[in-house]
Design a protein around this motif. Sequence first.
Motif, PDB file in Angstrom:
ATOM      1  N   ASN A 176     -69.957   0.528  98.422  1.00 47.00           N
ATOM      2  CA  ASN A 176     -70.945   1.274  98.744  1.00 47.00           C
ATOM      3  C   ASN A 176     -70.949   1.402 100.440  1.00 47.00           C
ATOM      4  N   ILE A 177     -70.876   3.021 100.784  1.00 45.73           N
ATOM      5  CA  ILE A 177     -70.926   2.851 102.359  1.00 45.73           C
ATOM      6  C   ILE A 177     -72.262   2.954 102.691  1.00 45.73           C
ATOM      7  N   LEU A 178     -72.347   2.009 103.725  1.00 48.40           N
ATOM      8  CA  LEU A 178     -73.696   1.600 104.643  1.00 48.40           C
ATOM      9  C   LEU A 178     -73.792   2.337 105.838  1.00 48.40           C
ATOM     10  N   ALA A 179     -72.509   2.646 106.372  1.00 48.51           N
ATOM     11  CA  ALA A 179     -72.552   3.280 107.698  1.00 48.51           C
ATOM     12  C   ALA A 179     -71.074   3.612 108.294  1.00 48.51           C
ATOM     13  N   SER A 180     -70.875   4.506 109.069  1.00 45.53           N
ATOM     14  CA  SER A 180     -69.904   4.964 109.832  1.00 45.53           C
ATOM     15  C   SER A 180     -69.987   4.837 111.274  1.00 45.53           C
ATOM     16  N   ILE A 181     -68.966   4.570 112.137  1.00 44.09           N
ATOM     17  CA  ILE A 181     -69.067   4.485 113.420  1.00 44.09           C
ATOM     18  C   ILE A 181     -67.896   5.207 113.934  1.00 44.09           C
ATOM     19  N   ASN A 182     -67.974   6.177 114.846  1.00 46.27           N
ATOM     20  CA  ASN A 182     -66.791   6.956 115.418  1.00 46.27           C
ATOM     21  C   ASN A 182     -66.500   6.202 116.846  1.00 46.27           C
ATOM     22  N   THR A 183     -65.516   5.888 117.093  1.00 45.59           N
ATOM     23  CA  THR A 183     -65.110   5.016 118.197  1.00 45.59           C
ATOM     24  C   THR A 183     -64.386   5.720 119.353  1.00 45.59           C
ATOM     25  N   SER A 184     -64.265   7.177 119.088  1.00 42.88           N
ATOM     26  CA  SER A 184     -63.322   8.038 120.006  1.00 42.88           C
ATOM     27  C   SER A 184     -64.073   8.241 121.296  1.00 42.88           C
ATOM     28  N   ASN A 185     -63.826   8.564 122.378  1.00 36.97           N
ATOM     29  CA  ASN A 185     -64.342   8.878 123.601  1.00 36.97           C
ATOM     30  C   ASN A 185     -65.113  10.190 123.588  1.00 36.97           C
ATOM     31  N   ASN A 186     -65.127  11.025 122.607  1.00 34.24           N
ATOM     32  CA  ASN A 186     -65.345  12.276 122.641  1.00 34.24           C
ATOM     33  C   ASN A 186     -67.089  12.121 122.248  1.00 34.24           C
TER      34      ASN A 186
END
Length: 186
Positions: A176-186
């Motif tokens: 079950n997805i709890l969170a998503s974190i984008n690590t790109s510099n954009n």
Amino acid sequence: MRIIKITLLLLISFNVSFKVISANDLQNIFSDDGKIIFIRHAYAPGGGDPDGFDISNCASQRNLNFEGIAQSKRIGKFFKEHNIKIDKVLSSEWCRCKETSKYAFINHETKSFLNSFFSQKFAHNKDKQIKELKDYIIKWEGKKNLILVTHYVVISEILNVSTSSGEIVITDKNFNILASINTSNN
């Protein structure tokens, strides 16, 4: 009509994180351990692998560039800054995943069930790998958090989501997805 099509195409092509989290939300997510943390390998220019690539020869593969190395280091810094406890870091045998793991966490072990099955050469491994991955998670009894550094196709198959390079997707043991974190510099 043409403007609508272009707008829709642009919206579909952007990979937007499906959950934006605050520091408070992050603290709540990690208030108890035992999370499964999927990380798509950091930025490696191109797509797929060159013809005739050899899994044991990094020079024959698509690898991280300077941007991907910097992104991997940001991933490691994120985990340190948020004091996220790690049980194990498991990586695909592909060099871009091993590099991501090395720059972010230093220590890792490889597992073939995290390997890509994107190319025709490896597509026949998909069902076996997914079963092995699920079996591993069921049997895993770590007291901290398990990190899986893998590929778009593996994450998509398990979680039914799109991820960008270096994206972190946090789940429970039932995926079950709890969170998503984008690590790109954009």
